[in-house]
Scaffold this motif. Structure first.
Motif, mmCIF file in Angstrom:
data_model
loop_
_atom_site.group_PDB
_atom_site.id
_atom_site.type_symbol
_atom_site.label_atom_id
_atom_site.label_comp_id
_atom_site.label_asym_id
_atom_site.label_seq_id
_atom_site.Cartn_x
_atom_site.Cartn_y
_atom_site.Cartn_z
ATOM 1 N N ILE A 272 0.846 -1.189 0.000
ATOM 2 C CA ILE A 272 0.000 0.000 0.000
ATOM 3 C C ILE A 272 0.884 1.242 0.000
ATOM 4 O O ILE A 272 1.910 1.291 0.697
ATOM 5 N N ASP A 273 0.531 2.199 -0.805
ATOM 6 C CA ASP A 273 1.281 3.445 -0.899
ATOM 7 C C ASP A 273 1.277 4.152 0.456
ATOM 8 O O ASP A 273 0.262 4.189 1.163
ATOM 9 N N ALA A 274 2.388 4.749 0.810
ATOM 10 C CA ALA A 274 2.523 5.383 2.122
ATOM 11 C C ALA A 274 1.517 6.507 2.319
ATOM 12 O O ALA A 274 0.978 6.693 3.425
ATOM 13 N N ALA A 275 1.230 7.278 1.261
ATOM 14 C CA ALA A 275 0.290 8.387 1.392
ATOM 15 C C ALA A 275 -1.123 7.894 1.657
ATOM 16 O O ALA A 275 -1.861 8.465 2.471
ATOM 17 N N VAL A 276 -1.527 6.814 0.995
ATOM 18 C CA VAL A 276 -2.857 6.242 1.217
ATOM 19 C C VAL A 276 -2.943 5.649 2.619
ATOM 20 O O VAL A 276 -3.923 5.851 3.347
ATOM 21 N N ASP A 277 -1.904 4.922 3.020
ATOM 22 C CA ASP A 277 -1.880 4.312 4.342
ATOM 23 C C ASP A 277 -1.998 5.378 5.425
ATOM 24 O O ASP A 277 -2.756 5.218 6.395
ATOM 25 N N ALA A 278 -1.282 6.482 5.260
ATOM 26 C CA ALA A 278 -1.319 7.553 6.261
ATOM 27 C C ALA A 278 -2.710 8.161 6.360
ATOM 28 O O ALA A 278 -3.215 8.412 7.469
ATOM 29 N N ALA A 279 -3.361 8.404 5.216
ATOM 30 C CA ALA A 279 -4.704 8.999 5.235
ATOM 31 C C ALA A 279 -5.701 8.080 5.929
ATOM 32 O O ALA A 279 -6.541 8.524 6.716
ATOM 33 N N ALA A 379 -4.902 0.859 -3.105
ATOM 34 C CA ALA A 379 -3.560 0.766 -2.540
ATOM 35 C C ALA A 379 -2.678 1.913 -2.990
ATOM 36 O O ALA A 379 -1.574 2.092 -2.476
ATOM 37 N N ILE A 380 -3.164 2.693 -3.941
ATOM 38 C CA ILE A 380 -2.377 3.798 -4.508
ATOM 39 C C ILE A 380 -3.263 5.021 -4.669
ATOM 40 O O ILE A 380 -4.488 4.915 -4.744
ATOM 41 N N PRO A 381 -2.672 6.220 -4.743
ATOM 42 C CA PRO A 381 -3.441 7.409 -5.095
ATOM 43 C C PRO A 381 -3.693 7.430 -6.601
ATOM 44 O O PRO A 381 -3.157 6.602 -7.348
ATOM 45 N N THR A 392 3.015 -0.573 -11.143
ATOM 46 C CA THR A 392 3.550 -0.978 -9.846
ATOM 47 C C THR A 392 2.671 -0.439 -8.725
ATOM 48 O O THR A 392 1.979 0.570 -8.887
ATOM 49 N N VAL A 393 2.702 -1.122 -7.596
ATOM 50 C CA VAL A 393 2.064 -0.664 -6.358
ATOM 51 C C VAL A 393 3.103 -0.754 -5.258
ATOM 52 O O VAL A 393 3.653 -1.839 -5.005
ATOM 53 N N ALA A 394 3.385 0.386 -4.622
ATOM 54 C CA ALA A 394 4.409 0.444 -3.570
ATOM 55 C C ALA A 394 5.719 -0.194 -4.043
ATOM 56 O O ALA A 394 6.399 -0.903 -3.293
ATOM 57 N N GLY A 395 6.060 0.043 -5.321
ATOM 58 C CA GLY A 395 7.307 -0.471 -5.882
ATOM 59 C C GLY A 395 7.245 -1.879 -6.429
ATOM 60 O O GLY A 395 8.207 -2.344 -7.066
ATOM 61 N N ALA A 432 -8.659 9.817 -0.427
ATOM 62 C CA ALA A 432 -8.375 8.387 -0.223
ATOM 63 C C ALA A 432 -9.619 7.785 0.407
ATOM 64 O O ALA A 432 -10.211 8.381 1.308
ATOM 65 N N GLY A 433 -10.018 6.618 -0.072
ATOM 66 C CA GLY A 433 -11.271 6.016 0.384
ATOM 67 C C GLY A 433 -11.061 4.820 1.289
ATOM 68 O O GLY A 433 -10.082 4.079 1.151
ATOM 69 N N LEU A 434 -11.993 4.632 2.214
ATOM 70 C CA LEU A 434 -12.051 3.437 3.047
ATOM 71 C C LEU A 434 -13.247 2.602 2.605
ATOM 72 O O LEU A 434 -14.339 3.137 2.393
ATOM 73 N N GLN A 435 -13.052 1.290 2.473
ATOM 74 C CA GLN A 435 -14.164 0.394 2.229
ATOM 75 C C GLN A 435 -14.769 -0.052 3.562
ATOM 76 O O GLN A 435 -14.055 -0.235 4.545
ATOM 77 N N VAL A 436 -16.078 -0.207 3.558
ATOM 78 C CA VAL A 436 -16.806 -0.707 4.723
ATOM 79 C C VAL A 436 -17.564 -1.950 4.276
ATOM 80 O O VAL A 436 -18.478 -1.863 3.446
ATOM 81 N N VAL A 437 -17.177 -3.101 4.802
ATOM 82 C CA VAL A 437 -17.839 -4.361 4.469
ATOM 83 C C VAL A 437 -18.798 -4.701 5.599
ATOM 84 O O VAL A 437 -18.424 -4.696 6.773
ATOM 85 N N ALA A 438 -20.045 -4.991 5.252
ATOM 86 C CA ALA A 438 -21.084 -5.270 6.244
ATOM 87 C C ALA A 438 -21.600 -6.698 6.087
ATOM 88 O O ALA A 438 -21.404 -7.341 5.048
ATOM 89 N N PRO A 439 -22.276 -7.222 7.102
ATOM 90 C CA PRO A 439 -22.828 -8.579 7.033
ATOM 91 C C PRO A 439 -23.943 -8.685 5.998
ATOM 92 O O PRO A 439 -24.381 -7.678 5.418
ATOM 93 N N PRO A 440 -24.428 -9.896 5.743
ATOM 94 C CA PRO A 440 -25.555 -10.067 4.819
ATOM 95 C C PRO A 440 -26.724 -9.157 5.190
ATOM 96 O O PRO A 440 -27.018 -8.952 6.376
#
Length: 494
Positions: A272-279, A379-381, A392-395, A432-440
């Motif tokens: 994961i790219d450092a900038a995305v991880d930080a956000a 994983a990337i901006p 590439t992703v994170a190199g 930068a986005g976060l995914q939210v996975v929910a139950p059925p």
């Protein structure tokens, strides 16, 4: 600061409230959205075909309200329809030169339901050819550009819809999601997308009628906007053999202090790219400061990569079965998927289905301990718009053109509701986005958690939206908008 004197920039829920309260007319909202098209579309290329009947549709909503009628829950809201979704009498190209002049005779079920709910169809939004790709470009209309930085990708495949939302061209954007197409552009453009349970919104008509991998859904500027729209378009249809149970709509509120959420930083094992991880980690810190209990866990779904690619190949062969004699006539992304699908063996497909089962079982076990899973969407901006995909992703080099979107396509496997919401902006000012996975049946929960995240990390609008010095480039005139089925000038090179 956002100029809320412009109704096009309000949330869809507030637009709907004002229209019903008589504080705003549908015609005024449509005019404000069209002005945003004129102002931003020549540079960004989000809307590719305008609906010549849209002005009349808005007027009909106003007339119905004036007569005391109820045009529906989406009365007057302006909607962009992805250019792979059929619209009666309005050109639908699928982003393919082979269908550049195709005009369907009937609406897709989702479009019919949008109209029945009172929505005004602005027109068609840009997509890669047959929605195959995480960057929105095609040989018919060209490139769609990111509103936060036009030199960068808007994501895909519902990229045109995400850009239209982020710039106030539409109230809601309809789209489809096979491997992340409602989530990738939401992450890159700073809006919210929801991949609902496949079948909750019927994908009809469809060449692959028993499709249980792709989902039809919506994007909105706020999670609550999607909830409003989803209620209007969900439910079974006799034409579709694939359906999903009704969501638990009473699960629409989240107490930050009462829930227990899990966070996994790299479910795909691609880095994961450092900038995305930080956000994303800043978003976690903000949630914890607001009282949320978020626990970091180790979760790897990388074993699902080959299974998804096999199922995706099967999907393409099923969808294009009538066109297998002209594989080379399609663009590189569609052709590559077709060749991959044609090379599959029954044993590989059987194995893929069993991996899919394992992924779902893993989530069922996870939801015995947690109320939702949070994980980075991308994983990337955003990358340069001229690239088909990042190499590439994170190199690390990617094996195929879809490997970089593994964080989204792996979450397509279990058939659960997945939202993407802005987690903030990175050091370069990009969303930068976060995914939210929910139950059925957890669409409402996914959106409620997304709302909680959005409330702690608001990102606002792209600077070009709120810069009052920006002037229309003038490529779209009111007369052009009323020209039946006309395509807007693509502002990007092909």
């Amino acid at each position: 600061m956002t100029d809320f004197r412009d109704p096009a920039l309000l949330s869809a829920r507030e637009q709907a409230r004002r229209i019903r309260a008589g504080e705003l007319t549908a015609a005024e909202l449509f005019g404000a959205c069209l002005a945003r098209v004129e102002r931003h579309n020549p540079e960004l290329n989000a809307v590719v075909t305008l609906n010549p009947a849209a002005e009349a549709e808005a007027a009909a909503v106003d007339a119905a309200l004036a007569a005391g009628g109820d045009p529906g829950p989406l009365a007057g809201l302006v909607v962009g329809v992805k250019d792979v979704t059929e619209t009666a009498g309005l050109r639908t190209t699928y982003g393919s030169p082979l269908f550049a002049d195709h005009v369907p005779e009937r609406d897709a079920v989702v479009v019919r339901r949008l109209r029945e709910a009172g929505a005004v169809i602005l027109g068609k939004t840009n997509t890669p050819e047959f929605a195959a790709g995480g960057n929105t470009w095609n040989e018919v209309f060209g490139l769609t550009r990111n509103p936060w930085n036009p030199a960068l990708s808007a994501g895909g495949s519902t990229g045109g819809g995400a850009v239209a939302l982020a710039t106030g061209m539409v109230s809601l954007a309809q789209g489809t999601d096979l491997g992340g197409s409602l989530r990738i552009p939401a992450s890159f453009c700073g809006v919210t997308g929801l991949r609902p349970t496949p079948g909750l919104v019927p994908t009809v008509p469809a060449a692959y009628l028993w499709d249980d991998l792709q989902a039809t859904g919506l994007m909105g500027r706020e999670p609550g906007d999607i909830s409003l729209g989803l209620r209007a378009i969900s439910g079974p249809d006799p034409a579709s053999p694939v359906c999903a149970p009704e969501p638990r709509w009473d699960d629409a509120e989240v107490d930050l202090g009462a829930g227990r959420w899990a966070y996994a930083g790299d479910i795909a094992g691609i880095g994961i790219d450092a900038a995305v991880d930080a956000a994303c980690r800043e978003a976690l810190a903000a949630l914890r400061a607001a009282g949320a209990r978020v626990e970091e866990i180790d979760l790897s779904l990388s074993y699902g990569r080959d299974a998804f690619l096999a199922l995706r190949g099967h999907w393409f062969v099923s969808y294009f079965e009538r066109d297998l004699d002209r594989v080379d006539a399609f663009g590189p992304n569609v052709s590559a998927n077709l060749r991959s699908g044609l090379a599959l063996t029954p044993a590989e497909l059987g194995a893929a289905e069993n991996v899919r089962r394992r992924v779902r079982e893993a989530f069922c076990a996870l939801f015995e301990r947690y109320d939702a899973l949070l994980t980075p969407c991308m994983a990337i901006p955003p990358f340069p718009v001229e690239q088909n995909y990042p190499e590439t992703v994170a190199g690390r080099p990617m094996k195929t053109y879809v490997d970089w979107i593994a964080p989204t396509f792996l979450l397509s496997l279990p058939g659960l509701p997945v939202a993407c919401v802005p987690a903030g902006r990175d050091a370069n000012g990009l969303p930068a986005g976060l995914q939210v996975v929910a139950p059925p049946r957890g669409e409402a929960r996914a959106l409620a958690v997304a709302s909680a995240i959005a409330s702690t990390r608001p990102i606002g609008f792209p600077p070009l939206v709120t810069d009052r010095s920006t002037r229309s480039r003038g490529n779209v005139s009111a007369n052009r908008a009323r020209d039946p089925g006309s395509a807007l000038d693509a502002a990007s090179p092909r």
